[in-house]
Design a protein around this motif. Structure first.
Motif, short mmCIF file in Angstrom:
data_model
loop_
_atom_site.label_atom_id
_atom_site.label_comp_id
_atom_site.label_asym_id
_atom_site.label_seq_id
_atom_site.Cartn_x
_atom_site.Cartn_y
_atom_site.Cartn_z
N GLU A 80 2.12 18.30 -16.95
CA GLU A 80 3.25 18.79 -16.17
C GLU A 80 3.99 18.02 -15.25
O GLU A 80 4.90 18.35 -14.73
CB GLU A 80 2.78 19.95 -15.48
N GLY A 81 3.77 16.66 -15.26
CA GLY A 81 4.27 15.61 -14.45
C GLY A 81 3.94 15.48 -13.07
O GLY A 81 4.51 14.80 -12.25
N ARG A 82 2.84 16.21 -12.69
CA ARG A 82 2.23 16.19 -11.32
C ARG A 82 1.54 14.67 -11.11
O ARG A 82 0.75 14.14 -11.88
CB ARG A 82 1.19 16.87 -11.04
N PRO A 83 2.01 13.47 -10.34
CA PRO A 83 1.66 12.24 -10.21
C PRO A 83 0.14 12.46 -9.70
O PRO A 83 -0.23 13.27 -8.81
CB PRO A 83 2.59 11.83 -9.13
N TRP A 84 -0.62 11.44 -10.28
CA TRP A 84 -2.06 11.02 -9.74
C TRP A 84 -1.97 10.23 -8.28
O TRP A 84 -0.97 9.20 -8.41
CB TRP A 84 -2.79 10.37 -10.77
N ALA A 85 -2.80 10.37 -7.70
CA ALA A 85 -3.22 9.72 -6.35
C ALA A 85 -4.43 9.07 -6.44
O ALA A 85 -5.51 9.74 -6.88
CB ALA A 85 -2.88 10.48 -5.01
N CYS A 86 -4.72 7.92 -5.93
CA CYS A 86 -6.09 7.35 -5.79
C CYS A 86 -6.67 7.46 -4.52
O CYS A 86 -5.91 7.13 -3.42
CB CYS A 86 -5.96 5.66 -6.11
N ILE A 87 -7.73 8.30 -4.46
CA ILE A 87 -8.22 8.70 -3.23
C ILE A 87 -9.71 8.40 -3.21
O ILE A 87 -10.32 9.07 -4.30
CB ILE A 87 -7.83 10.11 -2.88
N ARG A 88 -10.44 7.86 -2.57
CA ARG A 88 -11.88 7.74 -2.52
C ARG A 88 -12.75 8.77 -2.54
O ARG A 88 -12.16 9.77 -2.00
CB ARG A 88 -12.26 6.70 -1.34
N THR A 89 -13.81 8.89 -3.24
CA THR A 89 -14.53 10.04 -3.28
C THR A 89 -14.72 10.82 -1.80
O THR A 89 -14.97 12.11 -1.83
CB THR A 89 -15.89 9.64 -4.09
N ARG A 90 -15.36 9.96 -0.93
CA ARG A 90 -15.85 10.23 0.34
C ARG A 90 -14.52 11.13 0.90
O ARG A 90 -14.62 12.12 1.64
CB ARG A 90 -16.23 9.54 1.26
N LEU A 91 -13.23 10.41 0.67
CA LEU A 91 -12.26 11.00 1.52
C LEU A 91 -11.90 12.31 0.71
O LEU A 91 -11.35 13.33 1.61
CB LEU A 91 -10.91 10.10 1.47
N GLN A 92 -12.03 12.35 -0.24
CA GLN A 92 -11.73 13.67 -1.36
C GLN A 92 -12.65 14.67 -0.60
O GLN A 92 -12.23 15.97 -0.43
CB GLN A 92 -12.16 13.55 -2.81
N ARG A 93 -13.74 14.53 -0.44
CA ARG A 93 -14.74 15.62 0.16
C ARG A 93 -14.47 15.92 1.67
O ARG A 93 -14.68 17.25 1.93
CB ARG A 93 -16.27 15.11 0.40
#
Length: 418
Positions: A80-93
């Protein structure tokens, strides 16, 4: 305030050309340049709030940086065109996402919101002069940044001695230092004086050394947990019996073999400056984030590792050469919420040093106790209350004095040379 939506991915979902050198190791949100440009009041390396879409409260504070120019937004985005961002796993949590359910893009959406932080922008860097250094013992007193009293008074949230974050706006490198005012005929507003080692760590110049001579000062408004009575007493006793010296070091990526091993690596000269030896334990910390302090074992780097060698520092520092770098694996960086390029404080672990030295001198201490008991038996002919009180008091005093003497070589390791 503007906001943007991205889909959170980890390093393995991108190719190396998407990152500038070292960028993939950042504890931050790495986004396409178009996403960053859509946040009108936010520049690269400033702070934003990250949260899951359904979360209305304040999000997790993190820096935002852009992918390299070679990054292709169309290749790394949803259908759908939503851009990806790189985020470390711990920060995701921390944001509230579940990385284990990362196959579903909808469940990994992140809202990036602009936020206001208390900052002083564009401070011109000046060198710290001799009048500020002459009475400072850098082994026992923290290095500081000096701003004018006018700049201090204009900022309600800032008081003398507060620990703030200095950020290089060109590279995003950070260091935390106490901020003081100074009274000097050459004082100017919108400037900050920092010593040569700090400038080297941040990769900034003073006004007479080069063109990269501005920093951003962020006032840390997060609530600190005050030390308890036991912690304060322990630190007071530790300083009197063991003592420590500390320094700030620039963070480099750790060796792959050290991941998960609770190990950091630095130059042997740097270890000597901290008063430690190979395999001794040290404490890593941000000054204003004591709850994330890490206790790790320190080892020297490989012989061929030139990045850990001492660096020449400007004449306004405390020495001609300093070992300024430490290798910290990602498992430890994530626990501290730090990134490659940041500078953290490292000091030796006083409890470890005390236990190490006392265990080596256990027989000597035991001899003092036994000898004291024999002496008291010669003075008192029978066991009385006075005998018990005297025995306990004398043994306690002599034991404490013996331990203090035993710890003297350890204390001397962190003294400033004459």
């Amino acid at each position: 305030m503007d906001s943007a939506r991205v889909v959170s991915k980890t390093i393995s979902d991108f190719r190396n050309h998407c990152f500038e050198e070292g960028d993939k190791f950042w504890y931050a949100a790495i986004v396409p340049q178009s996403t960053l440009s859509g946040l009108d009041d936010t520049e690269e390396y400033e702070y934003v709030e990250l949260s899951a879409p359904e979360v209305d409260e304040d999000g997790t504070l993190a820096q935002i940086i852009a992918f390299s120019d070679d990054h292709d937004v169309a290749e790394f985005s949803t259908d759908e065109g939503r851009p990806w961002a790189c985020i470390r796993t711990r920060l995701q949590r921390e944001i509230g996402l579940d990385p284990d359910d990362g196959d579903d893009d909808e469940n990994m959406e992140v809202v990036i919101r602009e936020c206001e932080t208390e900052t002083l922008e564009g401070l011109n860097v000046h060198r710290v002069s001799a009048w500020e250094q002459e009475d400072r013992d850098i082994t026992t007193q923290g290095l500081a940044g000096y701003i004018s009293a006018g700049d201090m008074d204009d900022t309600d949230a800032l008081k003398r001695g507060d620990v703030c974050e200095l950020i290089n706006p060109e590279t995003g490198s950070r260091i935390q230092l106490p901020i003081e005012t100074y009274d000097h005929k050459n004082r100017k507003d919108n400037t900050i004086r920092i010593n040569g080692i700090t400038r080297k760590l941040l990769r900034v110049d003073s006004k007479d050394e080069g063109e990269d001579n501005e920093v951003r000062l962020r006032i840390l408004t997060e609530v600190d947990e005050e030390e308890g009575t036991v912690e304060r007493a322990s630190k007071w006793l530790g300083r009197r019996f063991v003592d420590y010296s500390y320094s700030n070091f620039r963070v480099l990526p750790g060796y792959d073999r050290d991941e998960g091993r609770n190990v950091v690596r630095m130059n042997e000269d740097a270890m000597k400056g901290l008063g430690i030896e190979e395999n001794d334990r040290v404490l890593l910390s941000w000054l204003r984030d004591e709850k994330r302090r890490r206790n790790v074992r320190c080892q020297s780097g490989w012989e061929e590792d030139k990045d850990l060698e001492p660096e020449a520092t400007p004449e306004s520092s405390y020495g001609e050469e300093e070992s300024l770098s430490v290798r910290i694996p990602s498992t430890e960086r994530d626990n501290l919420n730090i990134s490659v390029g940041d500078s953290i404080q490292i000091r030796r672990d006083m409890r470890y040093q005390a236990g190490k030295q006392v265990s080596l001198s256990a027989f000597g201490i035991l001899g003092v106790v036994v000898g004291t008991g024999q002496l008291i038996n010669m003075v008192f002919e029978q066991i009385t209350f006075a005998y018990v009180v005297s025995s306990v008091s004398i043994v306690l005093v002599l034991s404490v004095f013996t331990v203090w003497l035993v710890m003297n070589p350890i204390r001397q390791k962190c003294r400033t040379p004459e």
